[in-house]
Design a protein around this motif. Sequence first.
Motif, PDB file in Angstrom:
ATOM      1  N   LYS A 161      -3.663 -18.015 -85.383  1.00 44.69           N
ATOM      2  CA  LYS A 161      -3.089 -18.273 -86.705  1.00 44.69           C
ATOM      3  C   LYS A 161      -3.230 -17.052 -87.605  1.00 44.69           C
ATOM      4  O   LYS A 161      -2.346 -16.741 -88.388  1.00 44.69           O
ATOM      5  CB  LYS A 161      -3.777 -19.474 -87.369  1.00 44.69           C
ATOM      6  CG  LYS A 161      -3.252 -20.806 -86.912  1.00 44.69           C
ATOM      7  CD  LYS A 161      -3.729 -21.936 -87.784  1.00 44.69           C
ATOM      8  CE  LYS A 161      -5.170 -22.263 -87.477  1.00 44.69           C
ATOM      9  NZ  LYS A 161      -5.644 -23.503 -88.093  1.00 44.69           N
ATOM     10  N   ARG A 162      -4.345 -16.381 -87.478  1.00 42.66           N
ATOM     11  CA  ARG A 162      -4.636 -15.247 -88.364  1.00 42.66           C
ATOM     12  C   ARG A 162      -3.935 -13.962 -87.936  1.00 42.66           C
ATOM     13  O   ARG A 162      -3.394 -13.246 -88.770  1.00 42.66           O
ATOM     14  CB  ARG A 162      -6.152 -15.042 -88.389  1.00 42.66           C
ATOM     15  CG  ARG A 162      -6.612 -13.813 -89.061  1.00 42.66           C
ATOM     16  CD  ARG A 162      -6.950 -14.067 -90.494  1.00 42.66           C
ATOM     17  NE  ARG A 162      -7.605 -12.859 -91.004  1.00 42.66           N
ATOM     18  CZ  ARG A 162      -7.403 -12.377 -92.175  1.00 42.66           C
ATOM     19  NH1 ARG A 162      -6.607 -12.997 -92.999  1.00 42.66           N
ATOM     20  NH2 ARG A 162      -8.010 -11.300 -92.571  1.00 42.66           N
ATOM     21  N   PHE A 163      -3.938 -13.675 -86.613  1.00 42.74           N
ATOM     22  CA  PHE A 163      -3.466 -12.375 -86.133  1.00 42.74           C
ATOM     23  C   PHE A 163      -2.229 -12.444 -85.243  1.00 42.74           C
ATOM     24  O   PHE A 163      -1.786 -11.421 -84.736  1.00 42.74           O
ATOM     25  CB  PHE A 163      -4.582 -11.655 -85.368  1.00 42.74           C
ATOM     26  CG  PHE A 163      -5.798 -11.404 -86.198  1.00 42.74           C
ATOM     27  CD1 PHE A 163      -5.786 -10.455 -87.210  1.00 42.74           C
ATOM     28  CD2 PHE A 163      -6.955 -12.127 -85.980  1.00 42.74           C
ATOM     29  CE1 PHE A 163      -6.905 -10.226 -87.982  1.00 42.74           C
ATOM     30  CE2 PHE A 163      -8.083 -11.904 -86.742  1.00 42.74           C
ATOM     31  CZ  PHE A 163      -8.070 -10.956 -87.750  1.00 42.74           C
ATOM     32  N   GLY A 164      -1.695 -13.627 -85.027  1.00 40.58           N
ATOM     33  CA  GLY A 164      -0.527 -13.761 -84.153  1.00 40.58           C
ATOM     34  C   GLY A 164      -0.888 -13.450 -82.705  1.00 40.58           C
ATOM     35  O   GLY A 164      -2.020 -13.625 -82.285  1.00 40.58           O
ATOM     36  N   SER A 165       0.080 -12.968 -81.953  1.00 41.56           N
ATOM     37  CA  SER A 165      -0.130 -12.742 -80.521  1.00 41.56           C
ATOM     38  C   SER A 165      -1.140 -11.633 -80.233  1.00 41.56           C
ATOM     39  O   SER A 165      -1.636 -11.523 -79.116  1.00 41.56           O
ATOM     40  CB  SER A 165       1.197 -12.450 -79.823  1.00 41.56           C
ATOM     41  OG  SER A 165       1.802 -11.319 -80.393  1.00 41.56           O
ATOM     42  N   TRP A 166      -1.480 -10.822 -81.236  1.00 33.29           N
ATOM     43  CA  TRP A 166      -2.527  -9.809 -81.042  1.00 33.29           C
ATOM     44  C   TRP A 166      -3.860 -10.465 -80.702  1.00 33.29           C
ATOM     45  O   TRP A 166      -4.738  -9.839 -80.102  1.00 33.29           O
ATOM     46  CB  TRP A 166      -2.673  -8.942 -82.291  1.00 33.29           C
ATOM     47  CG  TRP A 166      -1.550  -7.980 -82.451  1.00 33.29           C
ATOM     48  CD1 TRP A 166      -0.450  -8.126 -83.262  1.00 33.29           C
ATOM     49  CD2 TRP A 166      -1.378  -6.733 -81.778  1.00 33.29           C
ATOM     50  NE1 TRP A 166       0.382  -7.046 -83.140  1.00 33.29           N
ATOM     51  CE2 TRP A 166      -0.170  -6.172 -82.230  1.00 33.29           C
ATOM     52  CE3 TRP A 166      -2.123  -6.034 -80.839  1.00 33.29           C
ATOM     53  CZ2 TRP A 166       0.306  -4.954 -81.770  1.00 33.29           C
ATOM     54  CZ3 TRP A 166      -1.653  -4.823 -80.387  1.00 33.29           C
ATOM     55  CH2 TRP A 166      -0.455  -4.295 -80.848  1.00 33.29           C
ATOM     56  N   ALA A 167      -4.028 -11.710 -81.083  1.00 30.77           N
ATOM     57  CA  ALA A 167      -5.286 -12.420 -80.833  1.00 30.77           C
ATOM     58  C   ALA A 167      -5.569 -12.591 -79.347  1.00 30.77           C
ATOM     59  O   ALA A 167      -6.726 -12.760 -78.959  1.00 30.77           O
ATOM     60  CB  ALA A 167      -5.260 -13.786 -81.519  1.00 30.77           C
ATOM     61  N   PHE A 168      -4.528 -12.529 -78.530  1.00 34.13           N
ATOM     62  CA  PHE A 168      -4.763 -12.671 -77.087  1.00 34.13           C
ATOM     63  C   PHE A 168      -5.647 -11.547 -76.547  1.00 34.13           C
ATOM     64  O   PHE A 168      -6.315 -11.716 -75.532  1.00 34.13           O
ATOM     65  CB  PHE A 168      -3.444 -12.748 -76.316  1.00 34.13           C
ATOM     66  CG  PHE A 168      -2.736 -14.052 -76.495  1.00 34.13           C
ATOM     67  CD1 PHE A 168      -3.332 -15.250 -76.126  1.00 34.13           C
ATOM     68  CD2 PHE A 168      -1.464 -14.090 -77.045  1.00 34.13           C
ATOM     69  CE1 PHE A 168      -2.685 -16.458 -76.298  1.00 34.13           C
ATOM     70  CE2 PHE A 168      -0.800 -15.294 -77.219  1.00 34.13           C
ATOM     71  CZ  PHE A 168      -1.417 -16.482 -76.845  1.00 34.13           C
ATOM     72  N   PHE A 169      -5.658 -10.405 -77.228  1.00 30.81           N
ATOM     73  CA  PHE A 169      -6.548  -9.316 -76.803  1.00 30.81           C
ATOM     74  C   PHE A 169      -8.020  -9.669 -77.042  1.00 30.81           C
ATOM     75  O   PHE A 169      -8.903  -9.094 -76.421  1.00 30.81           O
ATOM     76  CB  PHE A 169      -6.193  -8.011 -77.523  1.00 30.81           C
ATOM     77  CG  PHE A 169      -4.909  -7.408 -77.036  1.00 30.81           C
ATOM     78  CD1 PHE A 169      -4.830  -6.835 -75.768  1.00 30.81           C
ATOM     79  CD2 PHE A 169      -3.778  -7.427 -77.824  1.00 30.81           C
ATOM     80  CE1 PHE A 169      -3.642  -6.290 -75.308  1.00 30.81           C
ATOM     81  CE2 PHE A 169      -2.579  -6.880 -77.375  1.00 30.81           C
ATOM     82  CZ  PHE A 169      -2.512  -6.312 -76.107  1.00 30.81           C
ATOM     83  N   ALA A 170      -8.269 -10.586 -77.943  1.00 35.18           N
ATOM     84  CA  ALA A 170      -9.641 -11.021 -78.217  1.00 35.18           C
ATOM     85  C   ALA A 170     -10.099 -12.132 -77.279  1.00 35.18           C
ATOM     86  O   ALA A 170     -11.301 -12.404 -77.184  1.00 35.18           O
ATOM     87  CB  ALA A 170      -9.760 -11.496 -79.666  1.00 35.18           C
ATOM     88  N   ALA A 171      -9.171 -12.750 -76.576  1.00 34.14           N
ATOM     89  CA  ALA A 171      -9.505 -13.903 -75.735  1.00 34.14           C
ATOM     90  C   ALA A 171     -10.612 -13.616 -74.712  1.00 34.14           C
ATOM     91  O   ALA A 171     -11.514 -14.447 -74.548  1.00 34.14           O
ATOM     92  CB  ALA A 171      -8.251 -14.451 -75.053  1.00 34.14           C
ATOM     93  N   PRO A 172     -10.607 -12.474 -74.007  1.00 34.40           N
ATOM     94  CA  PRO A 172     -11.709 -12.227 -73.066  1.00 34.40           C
ATOM     95  C   PRO A 172     -13.076 -12.180 -73.751  1.00 34.40           C
ATOM     96  O   PRO A 172     -14.069 -12.665 -73.209  1.00 34.40           O
ATOM     97  CB  PRO A 172     -11.361 -10.873 -72.440  1.00 34.40           C
ATOM     98  CG  PRO A 172      -9.896 -10.713 -72.639  1.00 34.40           C
ATOM     99  CD  PRO A 172      -9.585 -11.426 -73.923  1.00 34.40           C
ATOM    100  N   PHE A 173     -13.123 -11.614 -74.948  1.00 33.45           N
ATOM    101  CA  PHE A 173     -14.378 -11.552 -75.689  1.00 33.45           C
ATOM    102  C   PHE A 173     -14.840 -12.954 -76.086  1.00 33.45           C
ATOM    103  O   PHE A 173     -16.018 -13.292 -75.981  1.00 33.45           O
ATOM    104  CB  PHE A 173     -14.231 -10.677 -76.938  1.00 33.45           C
ATOM    105  CG  PHE A 173     -13.917  -9.244 -76.631  1.00 33.45           C
ATOM    106  CD1 PHE A 173     -14.918  -8.352 -76.291  1.00 33.45           C
ATOM    107  CD2 PHE A 173     -12.597  -8.788 -76.690  1.00 33.45           C
ATOM    108  CE1 PHE A 173     -14.630  -7.023 -76.014  1.00 33.45           C
ATOM    109  CE2 PHE A 173     -12.299  -7.461 -76.410  1.00 33.45           C
ATOM    110  CZ  PHE A 173     -13.314  -6.574 -76.065  1.00 33.45           C
TER     111      PHE A 173
END
Length: 177
Positions: free
Chosen positions: A121-133
């Motif tokens: 919701k906050r960062f859009g599809s860029w958030a998928f880069f945070a998913a592993p973390f």
Amino acid sequence: MKLRRIASILPGLKSALLAVLAGILLILAFPDFDLWFLAWVALVPLLIAIDREKESTARSFFCGWLFGFVFFTGSCWWLTYAPIHYAGFPIVLTYFLLCIVTAIVAVFPGLFGAITSALLKRFGSWAFFAAPFVWVATEFARYWTTGNDWNAIGYSQFSNDKVAGLASIGGIALCSF
């Protein structure tokens, strides 16, 4: 009135089925099936489900919880062997107790769903880069809270020499990442 409130936290049928599919794919990546390569794509249906439900953190949590319940129940079935065969527990009681434990442990993938939803919701599809973390953090939280890290996703890679070799550098967390 209460049914509407309950329905508001439940994901749509397609999202729920995607979460179940992700759980089944991850079960297949672990022994007895040993299709380790499926772990590389198993979370994709879950991430799609979370993205579909990103407007509701509760629904995204439930998608993650459903994934976790299916995965842990399907991959920890062996916990029922000793109570049934050695302690004489009734089969129905043993599996009921297993479902209680897996429902509790499924909270951690649920947290993954809720956090990932908030990031989407906050960062859009860029958030998928945070998913592993986020995934590794919730696996660590599960270990830290329960003292048990059975079925961390990195364990599915035990027969993949290239990924398993990372364990000597960063442990199971690096393999899961």
